[in-house]
Design a protein around this motif. Structure first.
Motif, PDB file in Angstrom:
ATOM      1  N   TRP A  70       0.859  -1.185   0.000  1.00 16.43           N
ATOM      2  CA  TRP A  70       0.000   0.000   0.000  1.00 16.43           C
ATOM      3  C   TRP A  70       0.895   1.235   0.000  1.00 16.43           C
ATOM      4  O   TRP A  70       1.949   1.261   0.663  1.00 16.43           O
ATOM      5  N   SER A  71       0.500   2.243  -0.768  1.00 22.61           N
ATOM      6  CA  SER A  71       1.222   3.511  -0.774  1.00 22.61           C
ATOM      7  C   SER A  71       0.231   4.662  -0.732  1.00 22.61           C
ATOM      8  O   SER A  71      -0.914   4.534  -1.207  1.00 22.61           O
ATOM      9  N   ARG A  72       0.675   5.775  -0.190  1.00 22.57           N
ATOM     10  CA  ARG A  72      -0.152   6.994  -0.155  1.00 22.57           C
ATOM     11  C   ARG A  72       0.740   8.206  -0.368  1.00 22.57           C
ATOM     12  O   ARG A  72       1.773   8.353   0.296  1.00 22.57           O
ATOM     13  N   GLU A  85      -6.734  19.848  -0.727  1.00 22.14           N
ATOM     14  CA  GLU A  85      -5.873  18.732  -0.347  1.00 22.14           C
ATOM     15  C   GLU A  85      -6.100  17.565  -1.304  1.00 22.14           C
ATOM     16  O   GLU A  85      -7.232  17.156  -1.541  1.00 22.14           O
ATOM     17  N   TYR A  86      -5.003  17.031  -1.858  1.00 18.20           N
ATOM     18  CA  TYR A  86      -5.061  15.903  -2.779  1.00 18.20           C
ATOM     19  C   TYR A  86      -4.424  14.683  -2.110  1.00 18.20           C
ATOM     20  O   TYR A  86      -3.359  14.789  -1.506  1.00 18.20           O
ATOM     21  N   THR A  87      -5.062  13.522  -2.262  1.00 21.11           N
ATOM     22  CA  THR A  87      -4.533  12.271  -1.719  1.00 21.11           C
ATOM     23  C   THR A  87      -4.687  11.173  -2.759  1.00 21.11           C
ATOM     24  O   THR A  87      -5.728  11.071  -3.417  1.00 21.11           O
ATOM     25  N   PHE A  88      -3.642  10.359  -2.913  1.00 19.56           N
ATOM     26  CA  PHE A  88      -3.663   9.277  -3.891  1.00 19.56           C
ATOM     27  C   PHE A  88      -3.192   7.997  -3.217  1.00 19.56           C
ATOM     28  O   PHE A  88      -2.049   7.903  -2.770  1.00 19.56           O
ATOM     29  N   ASP A  89      -4.099   7.001  -3.099  1.00 19.97           N
ATOM     30  CA  ASP A  89      -3.801   5.724  -2.452  1.00 19.97           C
ATOM     31  C   ASP A  89      -3.703   4.613  -3.492  1.00 19.97           C
ATOM     32  O   ASP A  89      -4.486   4.591  -4.464  1.00 19.97           O
ATOM     33  N   LYS A 114      -4.465  -3.862  -8.589  1.00 19.73           N
ATOM     34  CA  LYS A 114      -4.141  -2.604  -7.920  1.00 19.73           C
ATOM     35  C   LYS A 114      -5.359  -1.690  -7.956  1.00 19.73           C
ATOM     36  O   LYS A 114      -6.004  -1.546  -8.991  1.00 19.73           O
ATOM     37  N   ARG A 115      -5.656  -1.080  -6.824  1.00 17.65           N
ATOM     38  CA  ARG A 115      -6.743  -0.113  -6.734  1.00 17.65           C
ATOM     39  C   ARG A 115      -6.135   1.287  -6.644  1.00 17.65           C
ATOM     40  O   ARG A 115      -5.302   1.554  -5.772  1.00 17.65           O
ATOM     41  N   ARG A 116      -6.540   2.170  -7.543  1.00 17.44           N
ATOM     42  CA  ARG A 116      -6.036   3.538  -7.564  1.00 17.44           C
ATOM     43  C   ARG A 116      -7.155   4.457  -7.100  1.00 17.44           C
ATOM     44  O   ARG A 116      -8.193   4.563  -7.760  1.00 17.44           O
TER      45      ARG A 116
END
Length: 208
Positions: A70-72, A85-89, A114-116
């Motif tokens: 997992w990455s964020r 605010e931008y977030t990408f998981d 992979k889930r984007r």
């Protein structure tokens, strides 16, 4: 990118043939560290979002392993009386296969889900708050080589393709490497390229 992949493959193929059991590459490990998503927009400056990641792999057979992670990454921009605010998981799971060419060089192949997930939060003193979220599920396949140029280093290169129901298919290229401090601990770095995007990561890996 193609030239870089060819060069990396050539360097791995030139690795020495002989290796001891202590030099064997492990497909069971955990790692974590810093990651960055870079987006190049034509006619504009590049966008860099920074964050962290964790991932791991576990050998379930002599030539088969499962992996996940997992990455964020995120970024926040403040204006007078408002912010964005931008977030990408990106969580992922997969299964991989490897076959030795020599004692120091493996052929690798993997299949992964992979889930984007991209989320944008608007906050304004005058207009209130708003939240937008977009999720895409993708499948990816990669083939490549992984080898040991020396006893305390590793390198790998992969070419791949991913696609999803709500996104266009894209070819990818991955290059990475590891410098071992001990048989267990090492410093790893990796770069993934596709379309106008690049994902970079640097972390610490514990191999078992």
């Amino acid at each position: 990118m193609r030239k870089m992949l060819v060069l990396a493959a050539a360097l791995l193929a030139a690795a020495p043939m002989a290796a001891s059991a202590a030099d064997a590459m492990s497909y069971t490990y955990v790692e974590g560290g810093w990651t960055q998503l870079r987006v190049d927009v034509p006619g504009q400056s590049s966008f860099n979002w920074n964050g962290g990641y964790v991932r791991g792999s576990f050998a379930i057979a002599e030539q088969v392993h499962v992996f996940g992670g997992w990455s964020r990454v995120s970024d926040k921009t403040n204006y007078v009386g408002q912010s964005v605010e931008y977030t990408f998981d990106q969580p992922h799971l997969g299964i991989g296969y490897h076959m030795p060419f020599t004692d120091r060089l493996d052929f690798t192949a993997d299949l992964a889900w992979k889930r984007r997930s991209a989320e944008t939060k608007y906050r304004s003193d005058l207009f209130g708050n708003e939240r937008l979220k977009y999720d895409v599920n993708t499948g990816a396949v990669n083939v490549g080589v992984r080898g040991k140029p020396s006893r305390m280093t590793e390198a790998w290169v992969k070419a791949g393709y991913f696609d999803g129901s709500d996104t266009d298919g894209e070819w990818t290229g991955t290059v990475g490497g590891q410098v071992n401090f001990t048989r267990t601990w090492g410093l790893v770095g990796e770069a993934l390229f596709y379309d106008r995007f690049a994902e970079y990561s640097v972390g610490v890996r514990a191999s078992f």
